[in-house]
Design a protein around this motif. Structure first.
Motif, PDB file in Angstrom:
ATOM      1  N   GLN A 164     -22.391   6.978 -10.524  1.00 39.77           N
ATOM      2  CA  GLN A 164     -21.309   7.645 -11.233  1.00 39.77           C
ATOM      3  C   GLN A 164     -19.991   7.055 -10.749  1.00 39.77           C
ATOM      4  OE1 GLN A 164     -21.796  12.102 -11.447  1.00 39.77           O
ATOM      5  NE2 GLN A 164     -23.332  11.703  -9.869  1.00 39.77           N
ATOM      6  N   GLY A 165     -19.123   6.689 -11.683  1.00 39.07           N
ATOM      7  CA  GLY A 165     -17.837   6.119 -11.317  1.00 39.07           C
ATOM      8  C   GLY A 165     -16.690   6.918 -11.892  1.00 39.07           C
ATOM      9  N   TYR A 166     -15.873   7.524 -11.030  1.00 40.58           N
ATOM     10  CA  TYR A 166     -14.715   8.319 -11.462  1.00 40.58           C
ATOM     11  C   TYR A 166     -13.522   7.974 -10.582  1.00 40.58           C
ATOM     12  CZ  TYR A 166     -18.798  11.106 -12.893  1.00 40.58           C
ATOM     13  OH  TYR A 166     -20.012  11.506 -13.371  1.00 40.58           O
ATOM     14  N   ASP A 167     -12.374   8.592 -10.926  1.00 38.96           N
ATOM     15  CA  ASP A 167     -11.228   8.495 -10.028  1.00 38.96           C
ATOM     16  C   ASP A 167     -11.430   9.491  -8.880  1.00 38.96           C
ATOM     17  OD1 ASP A 167     -10.682  10.966 -11.089  1.00 38.96           O
ATOM     18  OD2 ASP A 167      -9.039  10.274 -12.365  1.00 38.96           O
ATOM     19  N   GLY A 168     -10.436   9.645  -8.044  1.00 35.32           N
ATOM     20  CA  GLY A 168     -10.639  10.448  -6.845  1.00 35.32           C
ATOM     21  C   GLY A 168     -10.148  11.871  -6.924  1.00 35.32           C
ATOM     22  N   CYS A 169      -9.887  12.402  -8.128  1.00 35.14           N
ATOM     23  CA  CYS A 169      -9.383  13.779  -8.210  1.00 35.14           C
ATOM     24  C   CYS A 169     -10.459  14.753  -7.754  1.00 35.14           C
ATOM     25  CB  CYS A 169      -8.920  14.099  -9.623  1.00 35.14           C
ATOM     26  SG  CYS A 169     -10.237  14.196 -10.836  1.00 35.14           S
TER      27      CYS A 169
ATOM     28  N   ILE B 233      -0.336  -0.453   5.697  1.00 36.87           N
ATOM     29  CA  ILE B 233      -1.196  -0.983   4.644  1.00 36.87           C
ATOM     30  C   ILE B 233      -2.573  -1.372   5.186  1.00 36.87           C
ATOM     31  CG2 ILE B 233      -0.472  -3.400   4.822  1.00 36.87           C
ATOM     32  CD1 ILE B 233      -0.470  -3.525   1.786  1.00 36.87           C
ATOM     33  N   ILE B 234      -2.623  -1.897   6.426  1.00 36.53           N
ATOM     34  CA  ILE B 234      -3.917  -2.252   7.031  1.00 36.53           C
ATOM     35  C   ILE B 234      -4.744  -1.004   7.303  1.00 36.53           C
ATOM     36  CG2 ILE B 234      -4.997  -3.193   9.118  1.00 36.53           C
ATOM     37  CD1 ILE B 234      -2.659  -5.211   9.225  1.00 36.53           C
ATOM     38  N   GLN B 235      -4.102   0.018   7.860  1.00 34.50           N
ATOM     39  CA  GLN B 235      -4.806   1.252   8.176  1.00 34.50           C
ATOM     40  C   GLN B 235      -5.302   1.954   6.918  1.00 34.50           C
ATOM     41  OE1 GLN B 235      -5.705   2.296  11.102  1.00 34.50           O
ATOM     42  NE2 GLN B 235      -6.642   4.191  10.331  1.00 34.50           N
ATOM     43  N   CYS B 236      -4.484   1.950   5.870  1.00 32.62           N
ATOM     44  CA  CYS B 236      -4.876   2.609   4.610  1.00 32.62           C
ATOM     45  C   CYS B 236      -6.060   1.905   3.951  1.00 32.62           C
ATOM     46  CB  CYS B 236      -3.696   2.647   3.645  1.00 32.62           C
ATOM     47  SG  CYS B 236      -2.381   3.772   4.135  1.00 32.62           S
ATOM     48  N   ILE B 237      -6.069   0.574   3.996  1.00 33.10           N
ATOM     49  CA  ILE B 237      -7.193  -0.168   3.403  1.00 33.10           C
ATOM     50  C   ILE B 237      -8.477   0.152   4.146  1.00 33.10           C
ATOM     51  CG2 ILE B 237      -8.162  -2.476   3.129  1.00 33.10           C
ATOM     52  CD1 ILE B 237      -5.403  -3.476   2.396  1.00 33.10           C
ATOM     53  N   LYS B 238      -8.423   0.211   5.448  1.00 33.89           N
ATOM     54  CA  LYS B 238      -9.622   0.521   6.223  1.00 33.89           C
ATOM     55  C   LYS B 238     -10.130   1.926   5.914  1.00 33.89           C
ATOM     56  CE  LYS B 238      -8.734  -2.558  10.156  1.00 33.89           C
ATOM     57  NZ  LYS B 238      -8.449  -2.632  11.604  1.00 33.89           N
ATOM     58  N   GLU B 239      -9.208   2.871   5.744  1.00 32.36           N
ATOM     59  CA  GLU B 239      -9.619   4.247   5.467  1.00 32.36           C
ATOM     60  C   GLU B 239     -10.134   4.405   4.040  1.00 32.36           C
ATOM     61  OE1 GLU B 239      -6.269   6.641   6.316  1.00 32.36           O
ATOM     62  OE2 GLU B 239      -6.445   6.450   8.506  1.00 32.36           O
ATOM     63  N   ARG B 240      -9.437   3.789   3.082  1.00 37.58           N
ATOM     64  CA  ARG B 240      -9.804   3.954   1.673  1.00 37.58           C
ATOM     65  C   ARG B 240     -11.095   3.213   1.319  1.00 37.58           C
ATOM     66  NH1 ARG B 240      -7.133   8.196  -0.721  1.00 37.58           N
ATOM     67  NH2 ARG B 240      -4.949   8.188  -0.074  1.00 37.58           N
TER      68      ARG B 240
ATOM     69  N   LEU C  87      -3.908   3.671  -4.341  1.00 38.22           N
ATOM     70  CA  LEU C  87      -3.576   4.739  -3.394  1.00 38.22           C
ATOM     71  C   LEU C  87      -3.111   4.164  -2.060  1.00 38.22           C
ATOM     72  CD1 LEU C  87      -6.496   7.237  -4.090  1.00 38.22           C
ATOM     73  CD2 LEU C  87      -4.087   7.509  -4.704  1.00 38.22           C
ATOM     74  N   VAL C  88      -3.623   2.986  -1.703  1.00 38.55           N
ATOM     75  CA  VAL C  88      -3.138   2.314  -0.486  1.00 38.55           C
ATOM     76  C   VAL C  88      -1.647   2.042  -0.599  1.00 38.55           C
ATOM     77  CG1 VAL C  88      -3.228   0.152   0.816  1.00 38.55           C
ATOM     78  CG2 VAL C  88      -5.349   1.302   0.146  1.00 38.55           C
ATOM     79  N   ILE C  89      -1.218   1.542  -1.747  1.00 40.24           N
ATOM     80  CA  ILE C  89       0.199   1.241  -1.951  1.00 40.24           C
ATOM     81  C   ILE C  89       1.011   2.525  -2.028  1.00 40.24           C
ATOM     82  CG2 ILE C  89       1.837   0.045  -3.426  1.00 40.24           C
ATOM     83  CD1 ILE C  89      -0.248  -1.701  -1.945  1.00 40.24           C
ATOM     84  N   ASN C  90       0.448   3.563  -2.656  1.00 43.49           N
ATOM     85  CA  ASN C  90       1.175   4.837  -2.735  1.00 43.49           C
ATOM     86  C   ASN C  90       1.358   5.464  -1.355  1.00 43.49           C
ATOM     87  OD1 ASN C  90       1.328   4.590  -5.486  1.00 43.49           O
ATOM     88  ND2 ASN C  90      -0.324   6.024  -5.937  1.00 43.49           N
ATOM     89  N   ASP C  91       0.372   5.234  -0.490  1.00 46.22           N
ATOM     90  CA  ASP C  91       0.495   5.775   0.869  1.00 46.22           C
ATOM     91  C   ASP C  91       1.678   5.170   1.618  1.00 46.22           C
ATOM     92  OD1 ASP C  91      -1.669   7.385   0.471  1.00 46.22           O
ATOM     93  OD2 ASP C  91      -3.104   6.034   1.434  1.00 46.22           O
ATOM     94  N   LEU C  92       2.103   3.977   1.210  1.00 48.00           N
ATOM     95  CA  LEU C  92       3.236   3.330   1.874  1.00 48.00           C
ATOM     96  C   LEU C  92       4.540   4.057   1.597  1.00 48.00           C
ATOM     97  CD1 LEU C  92       2.346  -0.401   1.201  1.00 48.00           C
ATOM     98  CD2 LEU C  92       1.922   0.926   3.255  1.00 48.00           C
TER      99      LEU C  92
ATOM    100  N   SER D 248     -10.102   0.092  -7.853  1.00 46.80           N
ATOM    101  CA  SER D 248      -8.711  -0.108  -8.272  1.00 46.80           C
ATOM    102  C   SER D 248      -7.860   1.104  -7.941  1.00 46.80           C
ATOM    103  CB  SER D 248      -8.655  -0.402  -9.775  1.00 46.80           C
ATOM    104  OG  SER D 248      -9.236  -1.650 -10.066  1.00 46.80           O
ATOM    105  N   HIS D 249      -8.436   2.298  -8.141  1.00 50.95           N
ATOM    106  CA  HIS D 249      -7.708   3.510  -7.771  1.00 50.95           C
ATOM    107  C   HIS D 249      -7.457   3.549  -6.262  1.00 50.95           C
ATOM    108  CE1 HIS D 249      -8.731   5.081 -11.784  1.00 50.95           C
ATOM    109  NE2 HIS D 249      -7.777   5.974 -11.570  1.00 50.95           N
TER     110      HIS D 249
END
Length: 766
Positions: free
Chosen positions: A357-362, A598-605, A395-400, A390-391
């Motif tokens: 199943q593929g959805y966004d993260g809501c 950005i590095i930390q967010c990529i690892k988490e996401r 979200l990685v960029i939005n976290d910035l 892609s979402h």
């Protein structure tokens, strides 16, 4: 007996062909004057049957004696054809005087058979001995009152009047009628004509073809408009076949109304969906991808897309196919999950093959306790949930935005682009920069990159507008405010940092949106991106020195002062950095936090959730050759425990040995199928499952672009069935164009089958 037997073409009749000894035959002429035809008398072989006379004594007669068929209906076509060509003829020694009735002195003469052999026949059958017209016997005319039945229904025995009576008979309407019917029969038997049934069928066939020709331009118009997102409006046809169709058919059989349009459009969508579902069911696994958006009329539309591996195509490829929209009355997880499951079941999908199943993260879709993904997995436990890659990157960029300076810089860039795009006059002052869009992520990165590349032109334009630009006080005031926001070194260096990494993220975002993207490639791209960012973090001084030099040159051109903010005892809105050098200050306060974030967010996401599904990638030789044998065995054991793929454990050992000495680093997972299809069926199933797992939900997002093109302000009241049909035509236009004629024929058949029609469109074999 069925009347169609009368018109069947002759078959070889063994008994009759054996009875015929002569090579000559009697032909039926086109003219009524039979005497002009070539006469021929053939003595038939003695094929006998037993009959009884009036006294009860058994006598022998010939089967082809015409007397056997007086007033006989439904004579076999083969026999009738033989009786016309080779009837029984008495031999030259036959005693005709013995057949005379009491009081008669003139007997039949054998010479008459030679002279009138094309129609005249003699019967030696007891009780009906005499002369007959075999054509009138076999094709009995309509006998009216007052007509003598000699030669037709009873034997002619007044031999003294034979010549006069035969001439009267040959010129009679009854004989002419029989001759015409006999000629048609012979033409049918020879294949020169078709039978009445065939003529009726031929006429019906022609009528059906005409009806289909009338419907084809209507369907072609619907397909053209549907595949080009055009409204179905236009004038009536005033020429060609449609003109005749509209003039000759009643109002409820023209098939040009909006109801017929809706029915045909709906059928188009059904046919396309059935084809896609059939192809998906032929695969070993598929996944569902879904997303939600509101249409122009405010209806919440849930799009349904399925992802599967198409092994019938050459080369083998991954496909993501749109199946339709579902209007949502409620937006809670249970209602959405019920809608999705009902849709898949009604579509005929084999849900035992649902693996992803593929959805966004809501929370509604991805909730671990009561989300849609969880509710569907409760029924189909192998259908794992995957958050769109892609979402996650977006979200990685939005976290910035948690970094205040970065957040303010992005907001200012967005306002400046909006300011210029509001007016055509302003837009012409700078190069074209696309609108800053929060949902089209690649467009957002492109906007930032182009803004940075054209920054000098933008700041000059704002400076000019704020002083002596367009004579509009509001424009001057806004230009002055925006100019003040960007005329400082903090904005410039922040913009350069964001633009650098936006240019790096833009191609990655575009790559992740591809239909052929699978989890193995996502992993590769993310790891490459993370490696590059970590290298930049390691070499932060060199990287930032280049950015600082570029920003400083712009600041020097506009005489902006480069200073460090003052240090205070207490600072609540920004960090206090005790660096006297501006380059060190901006490196520590902006660049390093940006990179670390950005590095930390990529690892988490992009942490490896769904470890069982990601274990499937260990079947790729490029990965398992780097693993210890025990690790590989444990990974395969986890795959077997969850997916229960038959004979996987045994085949995985051979698979491991096969690739130990081969170079497979450049191979994609889809390329491995060529090596596993024949000898490793369990490995093939595992690889297909992995390829069918959804990497992104971008195909579902793209379907909303079709929704906005189809359901516009002028078509805001479109019903759901029509909307789905039009969207299916628009999305799958290539599938239709490849086989348009075949698709039209298929649509006509479905249209005729759905319900009774005033015009007939179906052939008997359909």
């Amino acid at each position: 007996m069925d009347i169609r037997n009368f018109f069947k073409k002759p078959k070889l009749c063994d008994s009759l062909s054996e009875a015929s000894t002569g090579s000559n035959s009697i032909e039926i002429n086109n003219t009524v004057n039979i005497e002009s035809s070539e006469s021929c008398v053939v003595e038939s072989a003695s094929v006998t049957v037993n009959t009884k006379n009036n006294d009860g004594h058994v006598i022998l007669t010939n089967e082809k004696d015409i007397g056997n068929y007086l007033n006989v209906e439904n004579i076999n076509d083969c026999l009738k054809h033989e009786l016309l060509r080779n009837p029984w003829v008495p031999n030259t020694t036959y005693d005709f005087k013995s057949d005379l009735k009491l009081g008669r002195t003139r007997a039949f003469r054998h010479q008459w058979l030679h002279e009138n052999g094309s129609w005249l026949t003699y019967s030696a059958l007891e009780g009906v001995k005499g002369a007959f017209c075999r054509i009138c016997v076999l094709f009995k005319p309509s006998i009216h009152r007052g007509v003598q039945g000699g030669f037709i229904v009873k034997p002619f025995t007044k031999y003294k009047d034979f010549h006069a009576s035969s001439k009267i008979h040959l010129s009679s309407n009854w004989h002419t009628e029989s001759m015409s019917r006999a000629k048609d029969f012979m033409d049918v038997m020879k294949g020169k004509k078709i039978s009445v049934i065939e003529q009726v069928n031929s006429g019906l066939h022609k009528e059906i073809e005409t009806n289909r020709l009338k419907l084809k331009p209507i369907i072609s118009t619907i397909l053209f408009c549907g595949t080009h997102d055009l409204p179905l409006r236009g004038k009536k046809s005033d020429s060609g076949i449609l003109k005749d169709h509209f003039l000759t058919n009643v109002g409820n059989a023209k098939y040009s109304s909006h109801r017929t349009q809706n029915e045909l459009i709906t059928l188009c969508g059904k046919i396309l969906k059935e084809e896609i579902v059939c192809e998906a069911n032929a695969a070993n696994a598929f996944s569902i991808i879904s997303d939600e958006s509101a249409d122009i009329s405010g209806v919440e539309q849930l799009t349904i897309v399925i992802r599967f591996l198409d092994k019938q195509s050459s080369p083998i490829k991954i496909r993501e196919e749109f199946l339709g929209f579902l209007p949502l009355d409620k937006l809670d997880a249970e209602s959405v999950a019920t809608k999705i499951l009902s849709f898949m079941e009604d579509s005929g999908l084999n849900l035992s093959k649902l693996y992803g199943q593929g959805y966004d993260g809501c929370a509604t879709m991805a909730g671990k306790v009561g989300g849609v993904a969880k509710l569907i997995r409760n029924r189909y436990n192998k259908a794992l949930y995957f958050h769109c890659a892609s979402h996650r990157l977006n979200l990685v960029i939005n976290d910035l935005n948690k970094i205040m300076i970065i957040r303010n810089t992005i907001g200012t860039i967005k306002e400046i682009i909006k300011f210029y795009r509001e007016s055509t006059l302003r837009r012409n002052l700078i190069p074209n920069i696309p609108l800053f869009c929060e949902t089209r992520w690649s467009s957002k990165y492109k906007s930032i990159r182009l803004f940075s590349a054209n920054f000098i032109a933008i700041i000059q334009s704002l400076q000019s507008l704020s002083v002596n630009g367009i004579k509009n006080s509001n424009t001057r005031q806004r230009a002055l405010n925006l100019y003040s926001s960007i005329s400082n070194f903090t904005f410039i260096i922040s913009m350069k940092i964001i633009a650098k990494y936006s240019a790096i993220l833009e191609p990655v975002t575009n790559i992740l949106q591809g239909v052929s993207m699978e989890l193995y490639k996502v992993r590769e791209h993310v790891e490459e991106l993370l490696k590059m960012l970590e290298d930049n973090r390691t070499n932060a001084n060199e990287i930032f020195d280049l950015l600082f030099t570029d920003a400083k040159s712009i600041a020097d051109d506009f005489e902006f002062t480069i200073t460090c903010p003052r240090i205070t005892g207490k600072q609540s809105h920004r960090n206090n950095y005790s660096y006297e050098s501006p380059i060190d200050y901006y490196r520590v306060s902006i660049f390093l936090p940006y990179l670390d974030s950005i590095i930390q967010c990529i690892k988490e996401r992009f942490e490896k959730s769904n470890s069982v599904a990601f274990s499937l990638q260990h079947l790729h030789p490029a990965l398992f050759i780097k693993m210890k044998k025990q690790e590989y065995t444990e990974s395969v054991a986890n795959i077997y425990k969850f997916y229960k793929i038959e004979n996987l454990l045994a085949k995985s050992e051979s698979w491991y040995s096969l690739w130990q000495k081969k170079d497979c680093r450049s191979m994609d997972i889809i390329d491995l199928l060529e090596h596993s299809n024949i000898f490793f069926p369990s490995i093939t199933i595992a690889l297909e499952i992995f390829l069918s797992l959804p990497a992104t939900s971008c195909t579902a997002e793209r379907s909303f672009s079709t929704l906005r093109r189809v359901k516009t302000w002028l078509r805001s009241t479109t019903c759901e069935e029509r909307l789905n049909g039009l969207c299916m035509l628009s999305v799958h236009r290539e599938r239709i164009n490849i086989r348009k004629e075949k698709f039209i024929e298929q649509l006509i058949i479905r249209f005729a089958i759905e319900q009774p029609r005033r015009l007939q469109f179906l052939f008997n074999n359909e």
